[in-house]
Design an enzyme around this catalytic site. Structure first.
Site, PDB file in Angstrom:
ATOM      1  N   ASP A   1      30.845  30.031  61.840  1.00  0.00           N
ATOM      2  CA  ASP A   1      31.392  30.587  63.252  1.00  0.00           C
ATOM      3  C   ASP A   1      31.161  32.050  63.010  1.00  0.00           C
ATOM      4  O   ASP A   1      30.041  32.348  62.603  1.00  0.00           O
ATOM      5  CB  ASP A   1      32.974  30.372  62.995  1.00  0.00           C
ATOM      6  CG  ASP A   1      33.463  30.851  64.670  1.00  0.00           C
ATOM      7  OD1 ASP A   1      33.428  30.026  65.550  1.00  0.00           O
ATOM      8  OD2 ASP A   1      33.939  31.886  64.530  1.00  0.00           O
TER       9      ASP A   1
ATOM     10  N   TRP B   1      35.360  27.627  75.596  1.00  0.00           N
ATOM     11  CA  TRP B   1      36.152  28.315  74.881  1.00  0.00           C
ATOM     12  C   TRP B   1      36.327  29.774  75.103  1.00  0.00           C
ATOM     13  O   TRP B   1      37.416  30.250  75.119  1.00  0.00           O
ATOM     14  CB  TRP B   1      35.392  28.208  73.468  1.00  0.00           C
ATOM     15  CG  TRP B   1      35.932  29.388  72.530  1.00  0.00           C
ATOM     16  CD1 TRP B   1      35.069  30.207  71.757  1.00  0.00           C
ATOM     17  CD2 TRP B   1      37.212  29.478  72.032  1.00  0.00           C
ATOM     18  NE1 TRP B   1      35.613  31.141  71.050  1.00  0.00           N
ATOM     19  CE2 TRP B   1      37.096  30.593  71.222  1.00  0.00           C
ATOM     20  CE3 TRP B   1      38.476  28.928  72.540  1.00  0.00           C
ATOM     21  CZ2 TRP B   1      38.409  31.188  70.631  1.00  0.00           C
ATOM     22  CZ3 TRP B   1      39.659  29.749  71.725  1.00  0.00           C
ATOM     23  CH2 TRP B   1      39.395  30.551  70.789  1.00  0.00           C
TER      24      TRP B   1
END
Length: 299
Positions: free
Chosen positions: A123, A163
Site C-alpha cells: 500500500d 475507495w
C-alpha cells in the site's frame, strides 16, 4: 504545524504487540521536529528487514512478522508513518503531502544509517518505500513488493475509485472496520480495536483521510513528476525484486505486472500470487509471507 501525539495508555491493551517502542525525531519542515515511532527487534548487527505499512494501518500489521524474522536472525524494523500508530500526527490535512512523507522517512532511514536492507512494502508503504529505494539504491539489497503501485497520473481502476469516494465521505472514519474489510479472514474485536487505538478521536485521523487524495492518479496530482523520475531509477535497478500480490484485492489487482516488466531485478524471480488474501495480505497470510521473505534473503 500543530502536532497531536496519541497517549501511550491508548496502546496498553494491544494484543500480541510486546515490542519496546523506539523513537526518532526528524525535521517537520517548519523549523520544528516530528517524532517517528518504530519497532526494532532482532540482532542489532544483522542486516535489516524494513517492513513498511500503508493506509490506514500501522506497525501492528507486522506483529507476526517481527518475532518470526527476528527469530531467523534478521534485524526487523517496522516504522509507523507520520500520522499513524505511535508516530506524531499533524492535525491539518495540508501538512500531509506525498513529498513530506518521503522526506520524513528519508531522514529516518539516513539517521539510522541503514544499509543492505531488505524492503517489504505494501500500500502506501510501497508508494513511499519505492521512493526511498530510488533515492538511496545503494542502501537496498533486495525488495519485496506487495499490493501497491507507483502511479504517474495515468488513471485509476474501479476499486481505487470506490475507495477514494468512501474515504472522503464516511463519517466517522472507521479505521479498524476498514482494515477488517480489506482482509479475507474476519479480524477479532481485539484486533479491530488495535487498529483504532492510535486515533482517540477524529482529529487524529487527518492523515488517514488525506492519504487517498495524495495518490497521483491524474496528471494534475502533485508528485507525478517525482514518481516518473523514480521509475527511471527502478528501470535500472538490477538487485533482486520479488512481487507478492494477493488474489482478492480489487484495488491493486494485476499491479505486479508493471514491476515485473519494468524492473531488471525482477527478471527470473519466483513471483507469487498469495491466494485467499485481501488487500491486507499481512493479516491473511503472515506465515506464508514471512517464509517467502526469509527464503528470498537466503537465496
Amino acid at each position: 504545524m500543530k502536532i497531536l501525539r496519541t497517549p501511550e495508555e491508548a496502546f496498553a491493551e494491544i494484543p500480541d504487540y510486546p515490542f519496546a517502542p523506539k523513537y526518532l525525531s526528524v525535521a517537520a519542515g517548519d523549523g520544528a521536529d516530528i517524532r517517528i515511532h518504530y519497532v526494532d527487534e532482532g540482532p542489532n548487527d544483522a542486516d535489516p528487514v524494513l517492513l513498511m505499512h500503508g493506509e490506514p494501518s500501522w506497525s501492528y500489521l507486522y506483529r507476526k512478522f517481527t518475532p518470526f524474522l527476528a527469530g531467523k536472525g534478521h534485524r526487523v524494523l517496522a516504522p509507523d508513518l507520520i500520522g499513524f500508530g505511535k508516530s506524531d500526527k499533524p492535525d491539518s490535512r495540508a501538512d500531509y503531502t506525498y513529498e513530506n512523507h518521503v522526506a520524513w522517512m528519508s531522514d529516518w532511514l539516513t539517521s539510522l544509517d541503514l544499509s543492505n536492507i531488505t524492503l517489504f512494502c505494501q500500500d502506501w508503504g510501497g508508494l513511499i518505500g519505492l521512493r526511498l529505494v530510488a533515492a538511496f539504491p545503494d542502501r537496498f539489497a533486495r525488495v519485496v513488493i506487495a499490493n501497491t503501485g507507483l502511479p504517474t497520473g495515468t488513471g485509476m481502476n474501479d476499486g481505487f475509485r470506490e475507495w477514494l469516494q468512501i474515504s472522503q465521505t464516511v463519517d466517522p472514519f472507521p479505521v479498524g472496520t476498514i482494515v477488517n474489510m480489506g482482509c479475507v479472514r474476519s479480524l477479532s474485536q481485539e484486533e479491530i480495536a488495535a487498529y483504532e487505538a492510535p486515533f482517540p478521536d477524529e482529529r487524529y485521523k487527518e492523515g488517514a483521510r488525506q492519504f487517498p487524495m495524495l495518490v497521483p492518479v491524474t496528471p494534475e496530482h502533485a508528485s507525478v513528476a517525482e514518481n516518473i523520475e523514480t521509475w527511471k531509477v527502478l528501470e535500472c535497478f538490477d538487485k533482486p525484486v520479488l512481487t507478492c500480490f494477493s488474489d482478492r484485492d480489487p484495488v491493486t489487482k494485476d499491479g505486479e505486472q508493471a514491476f515485473i516488466e519494468r524492473i531488471p531485478g525482477a527478471a527470473g524471480q519466483p513471483h507469487r500470487i498469495i491466494e485467499q488474501a485481501g488487500h491486507f495480505l499481512q493479516e491473511d497470510r503472515p506465515e506464508e509471507l514471512c517464509q517467502i521473505i526469509d527464503t528470498f534473503i537466503r537465496s
